[in-house]
Design an enzyme around this catalytic site. Sequence first.
Site, PDB file in Angstrom:
ATOM      1  N   SER A   1      -5.942  -3.502   0.208  1.00  0.00           N
ATOM      2  CA  SER A   1      -4.575  -3.488   0.762  1.00  0.00           C
ATOM      3  C   SER A   1      -3.470  -3.610  -0.279  1.00  0.00           C
ATOM      4  O   SER A   1      -2.301  -3.425   0.061  1.00  0.00           O
ATOM      5  CB  SER A   1      -4.412  -4.610   1.775  1.00  0.00           C
TER       6      SER A   1
ATOM      7  N   LYS B   1      -1.340  -0.684  -0.388  1.00  0.00           N
ATOM      8  CA  LYS B   1      -0.281  -0.439   0.607  1.00  0.00           C
ATOM      9  C   LYS B   1       1.101  -0.494  -0.038  1.00  0.00           C
ATOM     10  O   LYS B   1       2.059   0.087   0.477  1.00  0.00           O
ATOM     11  CB  LYS B   1      -0.385  -1.457   1.748  1.00  0.00           C
TER      12      LYS B   1
ATOM     13  N   TYR C   1      -5.936   6.983   4.565  1.00  0.00           N
ATOM     14  CA  TYR C   1      -5.783   5.528   4.476  1.00  0.00           C
ATOM     15  C   TYR C   1      -6.993   4.889   3.777  1.00  0.00           C
ATOM     16  O   TYR C   1      -6.849   4.049   2.881  1.00  0.00           O
ATOM     17  CB  TYR C   1      -5.588   4.951   5.886  1.00  0.00           C
TER      18      TYR C   1
ATOM     19  N   TYR D   1      -0.003 -11.318   5.117  1.00  0.00           N
ATOM     20  CA  TYR D   1      -0.264 -11.340   6.566  1.00  0.00           C
ATOM     21  C   TYR D   1       0.086 -12.696   7.179  1.00  0.00           C
ATOM     22  O   TYR D   1       1.148 -13.240   6.869  1.00  0.00           O
ATOM     23  CB  TYR D   1      -1.735 -10.967   6.864  1.00  0.00           C
TER      24      TYR D   1
ATOM     25  N   VAL E   1      -8.519  -7.234   0.543  1.00  0.00           N
ATOM     26  CA  VAL E   1      -9.814  -7.850   0.838  1.00  0.00           C
ATOM     27  C   VAL E   1     -10.847  -7.642  -0.271  1.00  0.00           C
ATOM     28  O   VAL E   1     -11.948  -8.188  -0.202  1.00  0.00           O
ATOM     29  CB  VAL E   1     -10.433  -7.409   2.194  1.00  0.00           C
TER      30      VAL E   1
HETATM   31  N1  GLN Z   1      -9.308  -1.251   3.912  1.00  0.00           N
HETATM   32  C1  GLN Z   1      -9.116  -2.563   4.489  1.00  0.00           C
HETATM   33  C2  GLN Z   1      -8.989  -2.434   5.998  1.00  0.00           C
HETATM   34  O1  GLN Z   1      -8.393  -1.499   6.441  1.00  0.00           O
HETATM   35  C3  GLN Z   1      -7.890  -3.188   3.904  1.00  0.00           C
HETATM   36  C4  GLN Z   1      -7.604  -4.554   4.460  1.00  0.00           C
HETATM   37  C5  GLN Z   1      -7.137  -5.534   3.432  1.00  0.00           C
HETATM   38  O2  GLN Z   1      -7.318  -5.366   2.229  1.00  0.00           O
HETATM   39  N2  GLN Z   1      -6.592  -6.634   3.904  1.00  0.00           N
HETATM   40  O3  GLN Z   1      -9.474  -3.247   6.756  1.00  0.00           O
END
Ligand code: GLN
Length: 318
Positions: free
Chosen positions: A77, A80, A202, A254, A272
């Site tokens: 993420s 993003k 994505y 988050y 993650v």
């Molecule tokens: N690719 C992971 C997902 O879509 C990214 C989530 C994350 O890094 N928090 O669940």
Amino acid sequence: MQAIAVLQGNELIYMEIQNIIERIHDEVKPLSAYGKVADYIPALKNVNPDQLGICVQTLDDKTFGVGQCETPFSIQSISKVFGLTLAYKALGGEIWQRLGKEPSGTAFNSLVQLEYEKGIPRNPFINAGALVISDIILSRYKFARRELLEFVRDVSGDARVDYNEDVARSEREHGYRNAALAYLMKSYGNIHNPVEDVLDFYFLQCSLEMKTTSLAKAFLYLANHGVVPFSGKQILTPSQAKRLNSLMITCGLYNEAGDFAYRVGLPGKSGVGGGIVAIIPKKLSICVWSPALNAFGNSLAGIEALERFTTYTKVSVF
Ligand code: GLN
């Protein structure tokens, strides 16, 4: 050992960054035993949790590193931020017609709010928001895959950054929640391209692999009013860079964003894969990587390392 000058208030202090991150490394490394690597993406579940890398990159081009700071990892993420940058560059404030700027207070992959709020994700960093951003990129960039990769290589100064197609495929095969989010938004008209294309892009974006040194460097434009310091390239306007940093403070971790702001006091973004990048405006960026996660899906040792960094150096945005 190098020392750098940091302006704190009116006082010019010198800090021995290398000493500080080595101390932090030794102190927080044992914490990785209390976390858990992300296993909902099968390709990530075999990563050794007992790893910690820290890299500090200053605006005046000094790099400090310790531990596994040169080991490429799945940035997930954190990507993003790059996606949002491309969409924001292309569309400016128009993107806010399709997503919000408020903390969600829910897990990054939660579905509950999205139904109540009619397919408009709370912010660009939860998965639903990042899926809308992916949709915008697909509409606005003809060669989206290539252009995103080139952008990340450019801002990181690392031509070896790449997608990991195995990780992308693995997530694609098991990404039921992301598929649910995307289809729900499609039903509200907030996904314009075919859902399968949006999901593919994505997952590919999330599969980017980088080491802490490249990732820290890649975030420098956010610490520098939108300009990459080593190339002089203007990526975002100063106002856009300010806004992106504000979003990282309020939403970057988050439903742990409040606790992170309280403990660390910096804009940051987690993934993650166990990475977290944070910036100190006009000074530096810092990337930590330790794959064992806490219950919120954020790096356990990583947050602790960042908290100690701003505590020991007494430098944060506050
Ligand atoms: N690719 C992971 C997902 O879509 C990214 C989530 C994350 O890094 N928090 O669940």
